[in-house]
Write an enzyme that holds these catalytic residues in place. Sequence first.
Site, short mmCIF file in Angstrom:
data_model
loop_
_atom_site.label_atom_id
_atom_site.label_comp_id
_atom_site.label_asym_id
_atom_site.label_seq_id
_atom_site.Cartn_x
_atom_site.Cartn_y
_atom_site.Cartn_z
N HIS A 128 -5.66 -9.83 -0.55
CA HIS A 128 -4.28 -9.55 -0.15
C HIS A 128 -4.33 -8.52 0.99
O HIS A 128 -5.26 -7.71 1.05
CB HIS A 128 -3.57 -8.94 -1.38
CG HIS A 128 -2.10 -8.74 -1.21
ND1 HIS A 128 -1.56 -7.64 -0.56
CD2 HIS A 128 -1.03 -9.47 -1.64
CE1 HIS A 128 -0.24 -7.72 -0.60
NE2 HIS A 128 0.11 -8.81 -1.25
N ASP A 205 -9.16 -4.58 -7.19
CA ASP A 205 -7.73 -4.78 -7.09
C ASP A 205 -7.33 -5.70 -8.25
O ASP A 205 -7.57 -6.90 -8.20
CB ASP A 205 -7.42 -5.43 -5.73
CG ASP A 205 -5.97 -5.89 -5.61
OD1 ASP A 205 -5.23 -5.82 -6.61
OD2 ASP A 205 -5.60 -6.35 -4.52
N GLN A 208 -3.26 -8.78 -9.85
CA GLN A 208 -2.94 -10.08 -10.45
C GLN A 208 -3.64 -10.28 -11.79
O GLN A 208 -3.29 -11.18 -12.53
CB GLN A 208 -3.36 -11.21 -9.50
CG GLN A 208 -2.56 -11.28 -8.22
CD GLN A 208 -1.09 -11.62 -8.45
OE1 GLN A 208 -0.71 -12.18 -9.48
NE2 GLN A 208 -0.26 -11.27 -7.48
N LYS A 231 4.19 -6.32 -11.98
CA LYS A 231 3.61 -7.65 -12.23
C LYS A 231 3.25 -7.81 -13.70
O LYS A 231 2.66 -8.82 -14.11
CB LYS A 231 2.36 -7.85 -11.36
CG LYS A 231 2.66 -7.86 -9.85
CD LYS A 231 1.46 -8.23 -9.06
CE LYS A 231 1.57 -7.87 -7.59
NZ LYS A 231 2.47 -8.73 -6.81
N CYS A 369 0.88 -12.91 1.98
CA CYS A 369 0.15 -11.69 2.41
C CYS A 369 -1.36 -11.88 2.37
O CYS A 369 -2.11 -10.97 2.03
CB CYS A 369 0.54 -10.47 1.59
SG CYS A 369 2.25 -10.00 1.79
#
Length: 411
Positions: A128, A205, A208, A231, A369
Site C-alpha cells: 500500500h 503492516d 489487513q 478495519k 493505493c
Amino acid sequence: MNTVATAIDLRAIRAQFPVLDQEVNGKPLIYFDNAASSQTAKAVVDSLVQFYERDHANIHRGIHTLAERSTKGFEATRERVQQFINAGEADEIVFTKGTTESINLVAHSWATTFLKEGDEILISQLEHHSNIVPWQLAAERTGAVIKVIPINNVGEILQEEYKKLLSDKTKLVAVNYVSNSLGTINPVNEMIRSAHEVGATVLIDAAQASPHIKIDVQEMDCDFLALSSHKMYGPTGVGVLYGKRDLLEEMPPYQGGGEMIKDVSFNGTTYNDIPYKFEAGTPNIGEVIAFKYAMDFIDNIGHDVIKEYEHKLLMYANDKLRKIKGFTPIGTAKNKASVISFLIENVHPYDLGQLLDVRGIAVRTGHHCTQPLMDFLQIDGTVRASFAVYNTEEEIDVFCDALESIVKKFG
Ligand code: 7TS
C-alpha cells in the site's frame, strides 16, 4: 440461514451492526468494502456514546474523577491491545491515528536515526502507498536505497528473490501481512526469520491482517507492527504501533508537545518514558477507549472461526464469479484473505462500481493505493469486493446476480 455458517451465529453478529439493516438506492445494503473500512460494532458505538455523554475528560493530566475514569479506560485499551497481539508488555503499544501514522513514526524516528547512505530498505511490489512513500521520504533524508521484492503474476512474493536481495546492507524489511488489493497472505514468519539472519529490522503492516488472522508478535518476532482500529470493527482515528522495547527506547520522539515530556525548560527538555514519548498531544481518547470493544467482538467470535467462515465465503464467491462471462480475477494466490479483485470484460471498473451502487452494493474500484502493483499487473485498477464476518452467502448471490445482469446489458 446460511449453509457455511455452521460455527457462527450470523443473526447475532449482524444484530451488532444496525448499519447493515438499511436500504441504499431502494435495495438492501450489501457492504463489500470492508478492506477499506469495516462497519463499527454496536458495543463500540455504545462506548463512544458513553464517553461523550458521561466520561469525557483529558487523560493523564487531571486528578478529578472524570479524568481518572478516561485515563483508566485509555490505559485499559493499551493492555487489551497487548493481550490481543500478545506483546510482552503494554509499554510496547503506542497509540497513533492509524497504520499510516504508525509507519510514518518509524520512518521518521527510527529510520532517520539509524539509516545511513547506502543502507537498503526492502519493500515488496504488493505494498500500500502507506508502506512505500514514508520509506521514499526516509530514503531521501538518509541516502538509504529502496529495493523492491518482486512478485509473480498471481500476486505472491517471490521468496527466492527475496532471499537473494537480503544482505548485510539490508537494514529494514517492511512488508504487509495481507495485501489490501489482492488479499495475498504473505509468509511473514519466514520472511522475518530470514531478515533477522542478516541483522535487518522488520516492520509488518498488519492493517489487513488484524481483522482476519490471529496476530502474535512474540511468535512472529517482528520488530515493529502497525494496525488500524477502523478495519477491525472499531472506530476511526485509532491505530497501533507495536515496537520491541529496546527499539522504542533507542528512538527519538516523533513529535514534540504535551504528554511526551518529563521536564521542559528553555535549556533543554527531557522526554517521557515509552510509550508516552511517542504520544504527543491529546489523542482520540473516546475512540481508543471504544477500540477495546472491537477487540472483544473479534475475540468473542474467535480468529479461527472468523478465518474459516471468511474463507468459505471467499471460496463460495470464487466459484460463482468464475461462471460470469468476461470475469477475470486479479490476484489468485494460494493463500488468500477474503478479498476478491477482478475485472469484467468491456465494463470499466468505475462504471461497474456505480452500477453496483445503484443496486445497493458497496465495492471499491480503482488502484486501491497500490499504483506500483497496478503498474506491475499492467492495469489501471480493479473492482474489489472484500468480505467481513457479517457478510453472507445470500449477499454473494445477490452480488453475482447483479454482475450477471450488468454483463448482459453492458458486457
Ligand atoms: N496498509 C494497508 C495494507 C492498507 O490496506 C491500508 C489501508 C493502510 C496501510 C493504511 O491504513 P490507514 O488506516 O492508515 O488508512 N487500506 C485501504 C484500502 O485498501 N482501501 O482504503 C484504505
